[in-house]
Design an enzyme around this catalytic site. Sequence first.
Site, PDB file in Angstrom:
ATOM      1  N   LYS A  19      -3.242  -2.282  -7.459  1.00 29.45           N
ATOM      2  CA  LYS A  19      -2.054  -1.891  -8.215  1.00 29.45           C
ATOM      3  C   LYS A  19      -0.871  -1.755  -7.276  1.00 29.45           C
ATOM      4  CE  LYS A  19      -0.339   1.787 -11.201  1.00 29.45           C
ATOM      5  NZ  LYS A  19      -0.505   3.098 -11.785  1.00 29.45           N
TER       6      LYS A  19
ATOM      7  N   LYS B 161      -4.040   1.281  -4.224  1.00 26.31           N
ATOM      8  CA  LYS B 161      -2.825   1.600  -4.967  1.00 26.31           C
ATOM      9  C   LYS B 161      -1.691   1.816  -3.972  1.00 26.31           C
ATOM     10  CE  LYS B 161      -1.052   4.901  -8.380  1.00 26.31           C
ATOM     11  NZ  LYS B 161      -1.399   6.081  -9.180  1.00 26.31           N
TER      12      LYS B 161
HETATM   13 ZN   LIG Z   1      -0.956  10.696 -10.260  1.00 20.42          ZN
END
Ligand SMILES: [Zn+2]
Length: 314
Positions: free
Chosen positions: A236, A183
Amino acid sequence: MNQTIRAMVRETHVGKDDFIYPLFVVPGNGVKKEVSSMPGVYQMSVDQIVRECAEVRALGIPAVIFFGIPEEKDEVGSGAYDDNGVVQQALRAVKKETPELLLITDVCLCEYTSHGHCGIVRGDEIVNDESVELLAREALTHAQAGADMVAPSDMFDGRVKAIRAMLDENGFQNLPIMSYAAKYASGFYGPFREAAESTPKFGDRRSHQMDPANVEEALREVAQDIQEGADIVMVKPATPYLDVLWRVKERFGMPTAAYNVSGEYSLVKAAARLGWVDGERVMMEMLTGIKRAGADLILTYFAKEAARYLDSHR
Ligand SMILES: [Zn+2]
């Protein structure tokens, strides 16, 4: 020249089975409030979520992921691991009405903390280990309320292992974990922060989210999560990181998810509204690109629209 042949030799097929639809649960009754920066995306109270989930399932979308916005936020994000929190309520209600829909929960504290960070803050530091304990408690309350899968999104170290242990000790050995493994600290999350009301009050998330310039680091993060027990790994955002997605899929061969995030959605919506792009066409091209790069699952705000598109273009 022949569209039939073109369709027959097509290499990548985006299907409704690929989609996970994100939903934002808020307190109250009869609440359905559009997120201004994300046309077509709403914050909804539990009763509205129940209706929405029935519609999502009727469209042929197999799964949703819940984000919760609590009545009250505090320093330690109590609403996140409250048996009667908004997400826990939504899980029980939707399980009863639409049992065949797969219910995934986002496991994080940022929507629940008064400071908007994903964990416990001491001074100006987000402390890893104490935060991980709370995330494990949160995951357990989700499991007990009926979640079919939990998805930790914080990016702290050791959280998959802690959640796995907590679930196992409490009889949820078979409940899978989808980890937000790679992420990035991304500007593409902007509109989400409005939807989830989770903008940090100070600082940012760069102490635990990744530098957009790094890919080797992403592979290490993914390897660690797999080792700790992740069943599905996620990259992501999606479209600015298709190379990362490709390398994760190639390297590990794991079920791999991509989060087509709020900013990716809003850019398309805004440009389509201005008449600068054909929104539907760009949406399908984006989703196809994500699938082609290696995603087995796509978390996307386009899920309902794309499902309708796929139905009408068979
Ligand atoms: Zn968070």
